[in-house]
Motif scaffolding. Structure first.
Motif, mmCIF file in Angstrom:
data_model
loop_
_atom_site.group_PDB
_atom_site.id
_atom_site.type_symbol
_atom_site.label_atom_id
_atom_site.label_comp_id
_atom_site.label_asym_id
_atom_site.label_seq_id
_atom_site.Cartn_x
_atom_site.Cartn_y
_atom_site.Cartn_z
ATOM 1 N N GLY A 160 -22.592 37.781 -23.642
ATOM 2 C CA GLY A 160 -23.006 36.379 -23.698
ATOM 3 C C GLY A 160 -22.558 35.564 -22.492
ATOM 4 N N LYS A 161 -21.897 36.227 -21.523
ATOM 5 C CA LYS A 161 -21.476 35.532 -20.296
ATOM 6 C C LYS A 161 -22.189 36.103 -19.069
ATOM 7 C CE LYS A 161 -18.413 32.964 -22.436
ATOM 8 N NZ LYS A 161 -18.747 31.545 -22.646
ATOM 9 N N GLY A 162 -23.217 36.876 -19.302
ATOM 10 C CA GLY A 162 -24.001 37.436 -18.208
ATOM 11 C C GLY A 162 -25.385 37.738 -18.756
ATOM 12 N N ASP A 163 -26.132 38.618 -18.063
ATOM 13 C CA ASP A 163 -27.453 38.986 -18.574
ATOM 14 C C ASP A 163 -27.762 40.410 -18.129
ATOM 15 O OD1 ASP A 163 -29.809 38.796 -19.902
ATOM 16 O OD2 ASP A 163 -30.769 37.401 -18.507
ATOM 17 N N TYR A 166 -25.872 41.585 -12.837
ATOM 18 C CA TYR A 166 -26.119 40.838 -11.611
ATOM 19 C C TYR A 166 -25.571 41.705 -10.487
ATOM 20 C CZ TYR A 166 -26.716 36.801 -14.753
ATOM 21 O OH TYR A 166 -27.124 35.951 -15.738
ATOM 22 N N GLY B 160 -25.857 29.794 -20.622
ATOM 23 C CA GLY B 160 -25.592 30.876 -21.568
ATOM 24 C C GLY B 160 -25.783 32.265 -20.971
ATOM 25 N N LYS B 161 -26.127 32.333 -19.676
ATOM 26 C CA LYS B 161 -26.277 33.642 -19.022
ATOM 27 C C LYS B 161 -25.241 33.822 -17.918
ATOM 28 C CE LYS B 161 -29.956 34.781 -21.396
ATOM 29 N NZ LYS B 161 -29.799 35.811 -22.447
ATOM 30 N N GLY B 162 -24.229 32.965 -17.922
ATOM 31 C CA GLY B 162 -23.162 33.056 -16.939
ATOM 32 C C GLY B 162 -21.928 32.400 -17.535
ATOM 33 N N ASP B 163 -20.974 32.025 -16.676
ATOM 34 C CA ASP B 163 -19.791 31.334 -17.191
ATOM 35 C C ASP B 163 -19.257 30.396 -16.105
ATOM 36 O OD1 ASP B 163 -17.898 30.544 -18.954
ATOM 37 O OD2 ASP B 163 -16.710 32.387 -18.892
#
Lengths: 362, 362
Positions: A160-163, A166, B160-163
């Motif tokens: 939930g902190k990336g996709d 990357y 919501g796809k990073g931090d």
């Protein structure tokens, strides 16, 4: 028209520094700040430049040029992060894209790629087999471009902190010529040449997302352009003003960068710009101009008029440049503007990309 | 003990290639794959190496070494992504950390940093003023280390796809000596020296997260170590086997990498390892061994016995090395193992970091 020297490039940087200050009005970062168009430029000019100010960065080229010992061949150095979605798409995947993208940034400096790095930021829970496929693709693309992935790093962030993944690639190359390639050298009379059809990558990604009700068989054009760029350097020699690969923001944004850097105008001939019918059709349905759609296997060269035919011939002699075309001409007026002569005989101003109609395209 | 030559380094790589194959059992990436310890090594050996195989990457050093024209000074090239949480912490922030981290990877090759790149992956909605603070910190740290951020890239991902911000820095440096620095050169009799207290960075981050019921005044040790590394190169000369900065996985993991690479043992003297009482106390409460906690401003040098005193003196003469200490000795036995002689007169094996007790520490 005389070409501009290295001193002129520095003078142009100085001029830009003194331009009336653009202000960053946004209190929060938006997707359009990452789109490579107007908002990205504002962020760069108002936030990154004042804090990181140095001539290498301010040249705003695809690669920085270094001279480790004050003499000897120059080195090109560049970085690019890839956040493309989906990770696998027709014609390629994030691994291949990340190698080709950075090879191309080096190639646009006329450099021979020497070594690349790969920095992974992986989301917890990502399948290891998908990661292996990306690594395999990375390795294969690097081999194909004749370059090694010499340094790597892996970080993992919580679910939930990336996709998925990357991927940053940085690259070092050797510049084996003495040309000064810079958009500040673009001069009235010069010709603008593109190496093939535009918009293929961006449209292929949009269709691969499956969010559209479109069934079009379209592949990304991702390709390493180092051979094509070397062919242009050889063919045009000192008549070559600059090379650029029109990725985020598309051809329109790159040409706008040129006219601002050189304080000239560019007249673009709509009929001459190569666009696949499938791309044209998809763009029409989506209400997007192909001039703003990202490419990952195309280059734009600006050359003095005398070198235009030789450059075009050199591009067409390479499989990646078979559909190359002269698409425009540089004029003294209107300074700072790109004007499109449309197929209907009219004309309109083509500005930089505003907003972000196609987020996370690379 | 004779030092090992460049040929021996290649032979050691070949040996490692032929080692009984480790298997990747995980079907999904976990946080421990990013912790820099055992799981990270398995991922590297089973997934990245087979796909990207090349001698530069397989040397598993902090920087790859390149020779652009087959002669002349070597270049060091390295990459590192930063996903530290929180972005701002006592003693620094992600910007300063990203510069120092990459300067240090270059410095561990004995290289003079030449240029760095910065690749931002920003989450939509991140405050522009916080981004400015990070860019300012990046610029200040680069200036302080005498290096320019020569290339940059910005990508934005959806909320919501990073931090907040992830930041990759890559770097190029010039190697101005002829030494071959490699853990494969570590030999029985050599001394292991650390440049100061261990565990400061990792513990400062843990406490800054505020998840613990601890009130300890502890700062990250983030610092650029290029001057300290240069002092060691000068003091030890050809007696210097290798340099490494013990970041993720801590001192224990770095020493384990040495013993595996050189097929030797290391005996570590617990009493000699400098640890701040605050770090020691926090570690005890959390049940974490400071030997596994990340550092961002410390180096480990392995030197032949004759050069140990001179190296220690050179380190202590620099403010960043004031608390340097000789902490261990290399032995022929037990090969591939690090043994800790404890303050109680006992001894125990110190393995690589397993799991990830402190995720996203850098």
């Amino acid at each position: 028209m005389s070409s501009r020297s290295e001193e002129d490039v520095l003078a142009a940087i100085e001029r830009r520094r003194r331009r009336p200050h653009v202000k960053l009005m946004d209190r929060h970062v938006t997707l359009s700040h990452g789109a490579g168009g107007k908002s990205s430029h504002v962020l760069t000019e108002t936030l990154f430049m004042p804090e990181l100010r140095n001539p290498m960065l301010e040249a705003l080229t695809d690669s920085a040029l270094l001279q480790p010992n004050g003499s000897g061949p120059r080195l090109a150095f560049t970085t690019d992060s890839f956040v493309v979605k989906p990770l696998f798409f027709p014609g390629g995947d994030i691994g291949e894209l990340a190698i080709n993208g950075t090879v191309n940034d080096l190639a646009m400096a006329g450099a021979r790629p020497l070594a690349l790095s790969a920095g992974f930021i992986i989301e917890e829970g990502f399948p290891t087999e998908a990661l292996r496929a990306i690594a395999a693709s990375l390795g294969a693309a690097a081999s194909a471009a004749g370059v090694a992935v010499a340094a790597a790093d892996t970080k993992v962030v919580e679910r939930g902190k990336g996709d998925g993944v990357y991927l940053n690639t940085s690259g070092v190359g050797v510049v084996e010529h003495d040309l000064v390639l810079s958009p500040t050298r673009v001069a009235p009379g010069d010709r603008v040449i593109v190496s093939g059809t535009i918009g293929d990558h961006g449209m292929a990604i949009m269709i691969a997302r499956g969010e559209l009700e479109l069934e079009v068989d379209l592949q990304s054009d991702t390709a390493a352009l180092h051979e094509l760029a070397a062919a242009v350097v050889t063919a045009a020699g000192p008549h070559l003003r600059c090379l650029r690969d029109p990725t985020r923001g598309g051809l329109a944004t790159v040409l706008n960068e040129f006219v601002v850097a050189a304080d000239v105008g560019i007249v673009l001939d709509e009929v001459a710009v190569p666009v696949r019918p499938e791309v044209d059709g998809a763009c029409e349905i989506l209400g997007i101009d192909p001039l703003y759609v990202a490419n990952e296997g195309k280059l734009v060269a600006v050359v003095a008029p005398d070198a235009a035919d030789a450059t075009l011939a050199a591009l067409r002699a390479h499989p990646l440049g078979a559909e190359a075309a002269i698409v425009g001409e540089v004029r003294a007026d209107p300074p700072g503007m790109v004007v499109l002569e449309t197929s209907f005989g009219g004309s309109r101003v083509v500005d930089m990309l505003a907003g972000d109609p196609l987020p996370r395209i690379c």
